[in-house]
Every structure is written in structure tokens, then in C-alpha cells.
Motif scaffolding. Structure first.
Motif, PDB file in Angstrom:
ATOM      1  N   UNK A 107       4.832   3.521 -10.644  1.00  0.00           N
ATOM      2  CA  UNK A 107       5.541   2.329 -11.125  1.00  0.00           C
ATOM      3  C   UNK A 107       5.600   1.223 -10.086  1.00  0.00           C
ATOM      4  N   UNK A 108       5.244   1.542  -8.833  1.00  0.00           N
ATOM      5  CA  UNK A 108       5.298   0.580  -7.723  1.00  0.00           C
ATOM      6  C   UNK A 108       6.725   0.071  -7.502  1.00  0.00           C
ATOM      7  N   UNK A 109       7.702   0.944  -7.771  1.00  0.00           N
ATOM      8  CA  UNK A 109       9.119   0.582  -7.628  1.00  0.00           C
ATOM      9  C   UNK A 109       9.845   1.746  -6.967  1.00  0.00           C
ATOM     10  N   UNK A 136      -1.356  -8.651  -2.905  1.00  0.00           N
ATOM     11  CA  UNK A 136      -0.130  -7.875  -3.100  1.00  0.00           C
ATOM     12  C   UNK A 136       1.082  -8.638  -2.576  1.00  0.00           C
ATOM     13  N   UNK A 137       2.209  -8.382  -3.237  1.00  0.00           N
ATOM     14  CA  UNK A 137       3.472  -9.007  -2.822  1.00  0.00           C
ATOM     15  C   UNK A 137       4.574  -7.956  -2.852  1.00  0.00           C
ATOM     16  N   UNK A 138       5.343  -7.876  -1.762  1.00  0.00           N
ATOM     17  CA  UNK A 138       6.510  -6.998  -1.684  1.00  0.00           C
ATOM     18  C   UNK A 138       7.749  -7.876  -1.749  1.00  0.00           C
ATOM     19  N   UNK A 139       8.727  -7.470  -2.561  1.00  0.00           N
ATOM     20  CA  UNK A 139       9.823  -8.391  -2.895  1.00  0.00           C
ATOM     21  C   UNK A 139      10.916  -8.495  -1.835  1.00  0.00           C
ATOM     22  N   UNK A 140      10.764  -7.816  -0.699  1.00  0.00           N
ATOM     23  CA  UNK A 140      11.779  -7.932   0.357  1.00  0.00           C
ATOM     24  C   UNK A 140      11.172  -7.538   1.699  1.00  0.00           C
ATOM     25  N   UNK A 141      11.912  -7.817   2.745  1.00  0.00           N
ATOM     26  CA  UNK A 141      11.436  -7.502   4.088  1.00  0.00           C
ATOM     27  C   UNK A 141      11.641  -6.015   4.385  1.00  0.00           C
ATOM     28  N   UNK A 157      10.136  -3.375  -4.989  1.00  0.00           N
ATOM     29  CA  UNK A 157       8.921  -3.273  -5.798  1.00  0.00           C
ATOM     30  C   UNK A 157       7.778  -4.053  -5.161  1.00  0.00           C
ATOM     31  N   UNK A 158       6.577  -3.636  -5.536  1.00  0.00           N
ATOM     32  CA  UNK A 158       5.356  -4.318  -5.104  1.00  0.00           C
ATOM     33  C   UNK A 158       4.525  -4.622  -6.338  1.00  0.00           C
ATOM     34  N   UNK A 159       3.794  -5.719  -6.293  1.00  0.00           N
ATOM     35  CA  UNK A 159       2.948  -6.093  -7.422  1.00  0.00           C
ATOM     36  C   UNK A 159       1.776  -6.925  -6.929  1.00  0.00           C
ATOM     37  N   UNK A 160       0.765  -7.027  -7.781  1.00  0.00           N
ATOM     38  CA  UNK A 160      -0.406  -7.838  -7.484  1.00  0.00           C
ATOM     39  C   UNK A 160      -0.303  -9.161  -8.225  1.00  0.00           C
ATOM     40  N   UNK A 161      -0.549 -10.240  -7.508  1.00  0.00           N
ATOM     41  CA  UNK A 161      -0.529 -11.574  -8.093  1.00  0.00           C
ATOM     42  C   UNK A 161      -1.922 -12.173  -8.035  1.00  0.00           C
ATOM     43  N   UNK A 162      -2.343 -12.789  -9.131  1.00  0.00           N
ATOM     44  CA  UNK A 162      -3.650 -13.444  -9.158  1.00  0.00           C
ATOM     45  C   UNK A 162      -3.583 -14.734  -8.350  1.00  0.00           C
ATOM     46  N   UNK A 163      -4.433 -14.824  -7.347  1.00  0.00           N
ATOM     47  CA  UNK A 163      -4.459 -16.014  -6.496  1.00  0.00           C
ATOM     48  C   UNK A 163      -5.708 -16.863  -6.703  1.00  0.00           C
ATOM     49  N   UNK A 164      -6.722 -16.324  -7.378  1.00  0.00           N
ATOM     50  CA  UNK A 164      -7.927 -17.095  -7.708  1.00  0.00           C
ATOM     51  C   UNK A 164      -8.444 -16.596  -9.043  1.00  0.00           C
ATOM     52  N   UNK A 165      -8.664 -17.521  -9.968  1.00  0.00           N
ATOM     53  CA  UNK A 165      -9.092 -17.145 -11.316  1.00  0.00           C
ATOM     54  C   UNK A 165     -10.565 -16.756 -11.334  1.00  0.00           C
ATOM     55  N   UNK A 166     -10.933 -16.061 -12.393  1.00  0.00           N
ATOM     56  CA  UNK A 166     -12.325 -15.656 -12.570  1.00  0.00           C
ATOM     57  C   UNK A 166     -13.188 -16.873 -12.907  1.00  0.00           C
ATOM     58  N   UNK A 182       0.828  -1.202   0.000  1.00  0.00           N
ATOM     59  CA  UNK A 182       0.000   0.000   0.000  1.00  0.00           C
ATOM     60  C   UNK A 182       0.864   1.253   0.000  1.00  0.00           C
ATOM     61  N   UNK A 183       2.046   1.203   0.580  1.00  0.00           N
ATOM     62  CA  UNK A 183       2.956   2.349   0.517  1.00  0.00           C
ATOM     63  C   UNK A 183       3.339   2.661  -0.925  1.00  0.00           C
ATOM     64  N   UNK A 184       3.245   1.643  -1.796  1.00  0.00           N
ATOM     65  CA  UNK A 184       3.533   1.831  -3.218  1.00  0.00           C
ATOM     66  C   UNK A 184       2.252   1.981  -4.039  1.00  0.00           C
ATOM     67  N   UNK A 185       1.136   2.240  -3.370  1.00  0.00           N
ATOM     68  CA  UNK A 185      -0.114   2.522  -4.065  1.00  0.00           C
ATOM     69  C   UNK A 185      -0.943   1.320  -4.451  1.00  0.00           C
ATOM     70  N   UNK A 186      -0.630   0.150  -3.926  1.00  0.00           N
ATOM     71  CA  UNK A 186      -1.369  -1.060  -4.283  1.00  0.00           C
ATOM     72  C   UNK A 186      -2.228  -1.536  -3.112  1.00  0.00           C
ATOM     73  N   UNK A 187      -3.385  -2.135  -3.413  1.00  0.00           N
ATOM     74  CA  UNK A 187      -4.186  -2.722  -2.335  1.00  0.00           C
ATOM     75  C   UNK A 187      -3.557  -4.014  -1.831  1.00  0.00           C
ATOM     76  N   UNK A 188      -3.904  -4.375  -0.616  1.00  0.00           N
ATOM     77  CA  UNK A 188      -3.405  -5.627  -0.054  1.00  0.00           C
ATOM     78  C   UNK A 188      -4.041  -6.814  -0.761  1.00  0.00           C
TER      79      UNK A 188
END
Length: 215
Positions: free
Chosen positions: A84-86, A52-57, A93-102, A33-39
Motif C-alpha cells: 500500500x506504500x503506507x 517518488x515523493x515521501x509526505x514527511x521528513x 506514505x510514498x507515491x509516484x508523481x508524473x513529472x514528464x508526460x508521454x 524505496x523503503x515503501x517499495x517504490x523507485x526513486x
């Protein structure tokens, strides 16, 4: 999982076309969320889900990091970093990953099951109640046709509020009902006022003569 006070927003679903159908959960104590993405995001109809996934601690506990600093290197995050979420300084960087398909909603059974599950989560008494309170066109068949055409699924302005009044079908009966004339009763004038009887003056008093004069 939410780490702190969360904010819930909504957006259109790109998978099924439902207007304002995707619930987005933002958490100020989440690095993403600090990079503008929802959890996490989830569509109320087709159930497509992203997390959401953040690539480091983070360098410190999130409660100790100001909201405008990178959780990894503590450098200031500008507007470009949010877009850019970077982080431009350390590359975090932060990004959203699909965890359940439509869910494929092109069949009557699949759409009915999805609507029933939505109605149960939102505590609607029935599927029909959900359709009337949510969609501009509450007809099940029309909704299925729009899904098969991959058309936009238009919803009312406030799906969680009371449903607006929909005009009911009416039948004009004025032409079939014979007009009944109303009898007019002439007004009766009030009786004339009777004047009160004239007042009668009292009889004159008799004057008393002293006894000395009478003798």
C-alpha cells in the motif's frame, strides 16, 4: 537524486507499450524505496517520467534507519505496508508523481526524433542500429503502425547485448549451374622392386708358409 547505491530494474511502459522500456531506479537510502517504490522511472522511448515523493521528513538520517523500519516513526513495516506504500502506524506514505508526460509518437517525425534521442543516449551509431539491436521487428514503418494501433512493442531478450543473427535473403543457384563432371585418372601401380645383387664372398686368404719349411 540518488542518495546511495542504486539498483536499476525495468518494466513495460503503459503509455507507449514498449516492453521493458521503463527504467526504474531504486535507492536503499530513499524513503520511497523503503515503501517499495523507485526513486525515479523513465521510458526510453516516449520519455514519460515519474518521481517518488515521501509526505514527511525522516525521523533520522536514512543511513541510521534499518531497512525494515518506517523512516518517519521507526515502526516495523510489513508486507501490507509495502503493497500500500503506507505505514499502518503513523500514516506516512510514498507515491509516484508524473513529472514528464508521454510523447505522442503517432507521427513519423515524432517517432524518428524519439528514436534518435534514444540512440544518442545509448551510444548507438545510428537509429537503424538501435532498431536492429532492440526490436523484434526492426522496420521503422512497422513500429510506427504498432504505435498507432497501441499494440505492444516487442523487444529482443537483451536490448543491450549483441543483436542475434537474422537470416539473410538467399537465392538458390544450384538449379542454374550445370554440373561439371570430374575426370577420373586411373592410378598407376608403382614399379616392381628390384632385388639387390647377390653378395660375392671375399677371396680366401693365402696361408703364409714359414721359411724353415720352404727350405
Amino acid at each position: 537524486m540518488s542518495l546511495g547505491p542504486a539498483v536499476e530494474l525495468s518494466s513495460d511502459c503503459a503509455a507507449c507499450g514498449l516492453e521493458s522500456g521503463v527504467i526504474e531506479l531504486y535507492d536503499a537510502l530513499s524513503p520511497a524505496t523503503r515503501f517499495g517504490l523507485p526513486v525515479v522511472t523513465r521510458c526510453k522511448l516516449c520519455s514519460i517520467t515519474h518521481e517518488a515523493q515521501f509526505d514527511r521528513e525522516p525521523a533520522r538520517p536514512m543511513r541510521e534507519i534499518p531497512a525494515n523500519l518506517c523512516p518517519a516513526c521507526l515502526s516495523e513495516l510489513g508486507p501490507r505496508a509495502l503493497d500500500a506504500h503506507v505505514c499502518p502506524s503513523c500514516g506516512a506514505s510514498a507515491k509516484l508523481l508524473e513529472t514528464a508526460a508521454s510523447t505522442d509518437l503517432s507521427s513519423e517525425a515524432a517517432l524518428a526524433q524519439a528514436l534518435d534521442a534514444w540512440a544518442e543516449r545509448a551510444m548507438f551509431p545510428s537509429r537503424d542500429a538501435l532498431l536492429v539491436a532492440t526490436f523484434c521487428d526492426p522496420d521503422f514503418g512497422a513500429l510506427l503502425a504498432r504505435i498507432r494501433l497501441r499494440a505492444r512493442l516487442e523487444v529482443l531478450a537483451d536490448p543491450f547485448g549483441p543483436a542475434p543473427m537474422r537470416p539473410a535473403a538467399t537465392t538458390t543457384i544450384a538449379s542454374t549451374v550445370e554440373e561439371v563432371p570430374v575426370a577420373v585418372v586411373p592410378s598407376i601401380p608403382p614399379p616392381p622392386l628390384i632385388p639387390p645383387p647377390p653378395s660375392i664372398p671375399p677371396p680366401p686368404r693365402r696361408r703364409r708358409v714359414p721359411s724353415s719349411i720352404r727350405s
